[in-house]
Scaffold this motif. Sequence first.
Motif, PDB file in Angstrom:
ATOM      1  N   ARG A   1      65.776   4.925   8.636  1.00 13.06           N
ATOM      2  CA  ARG A   1      64.388   4.495   8.464  1.00 13.06           C
ATOM      3  C   ARG A   1      63.486   5.203   9.469  1.00 13.06           C
ATOM      4  O   ARG A   1      63.941   5.825  10.416  1.00 13.06           O
ATOM      5  N   VAL A   2      62.192   5.100   9.252  1.00 14.93           N
ATOM      6  CA  VAL A   2      61.245   5.568  10.255  1.00 14.93           C
ATOM      7  C   VAL A   2      60.810   4.377  11.099  1.00 14.93           C
ATOM      8  O   VAL A   2      60.952   3.232  10.694  1.00 14.93           O
ATOM      9  N   ARG A   3      60.266   4.676  12.260  1.00  9.99           N
ATOM     10  CA  ARG A   3      59.758   3.656  13.161  1.00  9.99           C
ATOM     11  C   ARG A   3      58.256   3.856  13.314  1.00  9.99           C
ATOM     12  O   ARG A   3      57.819   4.928  13.722  1.00  9.99           O
ATOM     13  N   LEU A   4      57.487   2.846  12.986  1.00 13.55           N
ATOM     14  CA  LEU A   4      56.047   2.902  13.187  1.00 13.55           C
ATOM     15  C   LEU A   4      55.709   2.351  14.560  1.00 13.55           C
ATOM     16  O   LEU A   4      56.237   1.319  14.972  1.00 13.55           O
ATOM     17  N   THR A   5      54.840   3.044  15.265  1.00 10.14           N
ATOM     18  CA  THR A   5      54.373   2.580  16.573  1.00 10.14           C
ATOM     19  C   THR A   5      52.851   2.652  16.608  1.00 10.14           C
ATOM     20  O   THR A   5      52.243   3.505  15.959  1.00 10.14           O
ATOM     21  N   PHE A   6      52.261   1.742  17.366  1.00 11.88           N
ATOM     22  CA  PHE A   6      50.805   1.626  17.418  1.00 11.88           C
ATOM     23  C   PHE A   6      50.366   1.602  18.880  1.00 11.88           C
ATOM     24  O   PHE A   6      50.880   0.826  19.681  1.00 11.88           O
ATOM     25  N   ASP A   7      49.408   2.459  19.189  1.00  8.06           N
ATOM     26  CA  ASP A   7      48.877   2.558  20.550  1.00  8.06           C
ATOM     27  C   ASP A   7      47.451   2.020  20.630  1.00  8.06           C
ATOM     28  O   ASP A   7      46.747   1.933  19.622  1.00  8.06           O
ATOM     29  N   ASP A   8      47.047   1.706  21.867  1.00  8.35           N
ATOM     30  CA  ASP A   8      45.653   1.479  22.266  1.00  8.35           C
ATOM     31  C   ASP A   8      45.102   0.103  21.900  1.00  8.35           C
ATOM     32  O   ASP A   8      43.945  -0.181  22.192  1.00  8.35           O
ATOM     33  N   GLY A   9      45.877  -0.753  21.249  1.00 13.06           N
ATOM     34  CA  GLY A   9      45.433  -2.121  20.993  1.00 13.06           C
ATOM     35  C   GLY A   9      45.757  -3.003  22.177  1.00 13.06           C
ATOM     36  O   GLY A   9      46.060  -2.505  23.264  1.00 13.06           O
ATOM     37  N   PRO A  10      45.648  -4.323  21.976  1.00 13.18           N
ATOM     38  CA  PRO A  10      45.378  -4.946  20.682  1.00 13.18           C
ATOM     39  C   PRO A  10      43.880  -5.041  20.398  1.00 13.18           C
ATOM     40  O   PRO A  10      43.068  -5.120  21.308  1.00 13.18           O
ATOM     41  N   HIS A  11      43.555  -5.046  19.106  1.00  6.64           N
ATOM     42  CA  HIS A  11      42.170  -5.239  18.673  1.00  6.64           C
ATOM     43  C   HIS A  11      42.087  -6.586  17.968  1.00  6.64           C
ATOM     44  O   HIS A  11      42.953  -6.910  17.140  1.00  6.64           O
ATOM     45  N   PRO A  12      41.071  -7.395  18.274  1.00  8.74           N
ATOM     46  CA  PRO A  12      41.030  -8.762  17.728  1.00  8.74           C
ATOM     47  C   PRO A  12      40.963  -8.842  16.214  1.00  8.74           C
ATOM     48  O   PRO A  12      41.388  -9.837  15.632  1.00  8.74           O
ATOM     49  N   ALA A  13      40.431  -7.813  15.553  1.00  9.75           N
ATOM     50  CA  ALA A  13      40.345  -7.833  14.092  1.00  9.75           C
ATOM     51  C   ALA A  13      41.425  -6.974  13.445  1.00  9.75           C
ATOM     52  O   ALA A  13      42.093  -7.404  12.502  1.00  9.75           O
ATOM     53  N   TYR A  14      41.621  -5.762  13.945  1.00  7.17           N
ATOM     54  CA  TYR A  14      42.490  -4.817  13.250  1.00  7.17           C
ATOM     55  C   TYR A  14      43.968  -5.094  13.490  1.00  7.17           C
ATOM     56  O   TYR A  14      44.788  -4.935  12.582  1.00  7.17           O
ATOM     57  N   THR A  15      44.344  -5.513  14.700  1.00  6.33           N
ATOM     58  CA  THR A  15      45.758  -5.769  14.960  1.00  6.33           C
ATOM     59  C   THR A  15      46.319  -6.879  14.073  1.00  6.33           C
ATOM     60  O   THR A  15      47.403  -6.705  13.485  1.00  6.33           O
TER      61      THR A  15
ATOM     62  N   LEU B   1      50.648   5.878  15.580  1.00 10.93           N
ATOM     63  CA  LEU B   1      49.398   5.435  14.970  1.00 10.93           C
ATOM     64  C   LEU B   1      48.612   4.636  16.000  1.00 10.93           C
ATOM     65  O   LEU B   1      49.092   4.392  17.110  1.00 10.93           O
ATOM     66  N   HIS B   2      47.408   4.226  15.625  1.00 13.21           N
ATOM     67  CA  HIS B   2      46.541   3.460  16.529  1.00 13.21           C
ATOM     68  C   HIS B   2      45.976   2.261  15.775  1.00 13.21           C
ATOM     69  O   HIS B   2      45.475   2.409  14.664  1.00 13.21           O
ATOM     70  N   ASP B   3      46.066   1.081  16.416  1.00 10.69           N
ATOM     71  CA  ASP B   3      45.611  -0.149  15.746  1.00 10.69           C
ATOM     72  C   ASP B   3      44.274  -0.640  16.291  1.00 10.69           C
ATOM     73  O   ASP B   3      43.940  -1.813  16.151  1.00 10.69           O
ATOM     74  N   ASP B   4      43.493   0.270  16.868  1.00 11.43           N
ATOM     75  CA  ASP B   4      42.199  -0.131  17.438  1.00 11.43           C
ATOM     76  C   ASP B   4      41.025   0.405  16.631  1.00 11.43           C
ATOM     77  O   ASP B   4      39.909   0.471  17.133  1.00 11.43           O
ATOM     78  N   ARG B   5      41.257   0.759  15.355  1.00 12.06           N
ATOM     79  CA  ARG B   5      40.193   1.339  14.536  1.00 12.06           C
ATOM     80  C   ARG B   5      40.396   0.919  13.083  1.00 12.06           C
ATOM     81  O   ARG B   5      41.538   0.714  12.636  1.00 12.06           O
ATOM     82  N   PRO B   6      39.312   0.785  12.327  1.00 11.03           N
ATOM     83  CA  PRO B   6      39.432   0.234  10.974  1.00 11.03           C
ATOM     84  C   PRO B   6      40.206   1.115  10.006  1.00 11.03           C
ATOM     85  O   PRO B   6      40.807   0.606   9.054  1.00 11.03           O
TER      86      PRO B   6
END
Length: 208
Positions: free
Chosen positions: A36-50, A184-189
């Motif tokens: 499988r692949v592993r998804l990772t998210f940087d720069d959060g958390p964001h109150p809406a997008y995360t 990826l980044h979870d701090d943007r829409p």
Amino acid sequence: MPGDPAVIAGVVRGSTRPNLLKRLVLPPGPAAEPGRVRLTFDDGPHPAYTPAVLERLAAHGHAAAFFLVGRRAASAPELPATIRAAGHVVGNHTFSHPRLPWRDTAVSHAELSRCQRLLPDATHFRPPFGRLTPGLWRAARRLGLTPAGWSLDPHDWRCRTLADAAACARGLLASARPGDVILLHDDRPTVLPLLDVLLPGLRDRGLV
């Protein structure tokens, strides 16, 4: 130029040097399997997008890793626990995401330790901008933190539109291989429409 789907679609495959930057531990389950692949998210958390990212991951049964910026975690103190409760890994991404001095251990230690106080169960860290400086390396060793990197970077931070997000997702789907770690980044829409294309595509390929 930013916003041009032809640019956005470009996926950079990370170097295997140093190999330390490819280490990543995820919880047991399908997302941790070698195929499988592993998804990772940087720069959060964001109150809406995360929270919206968490909903999409739950719908596909995918466990990911979130490398949190300390000052953002302090502004949304409930979100690290929410991420953990959903079965994901929480990692240290420094307190303020600075461009750290190359050899200054004290500054790097202050950034990591301040974030670590907010995320005491974090075992991995991701260097800001992917720069594993000598100072950051020494500071992390003192704190018992292991570096975690990535193998695919779609530069999703450039995405401004739905077309950009779709192009990013298509680039990833064309490039992804079993075992890849995707940044990826979870701090943007635009992360949300990107995932709406990426997750079903990875599922169809048997990668999530």
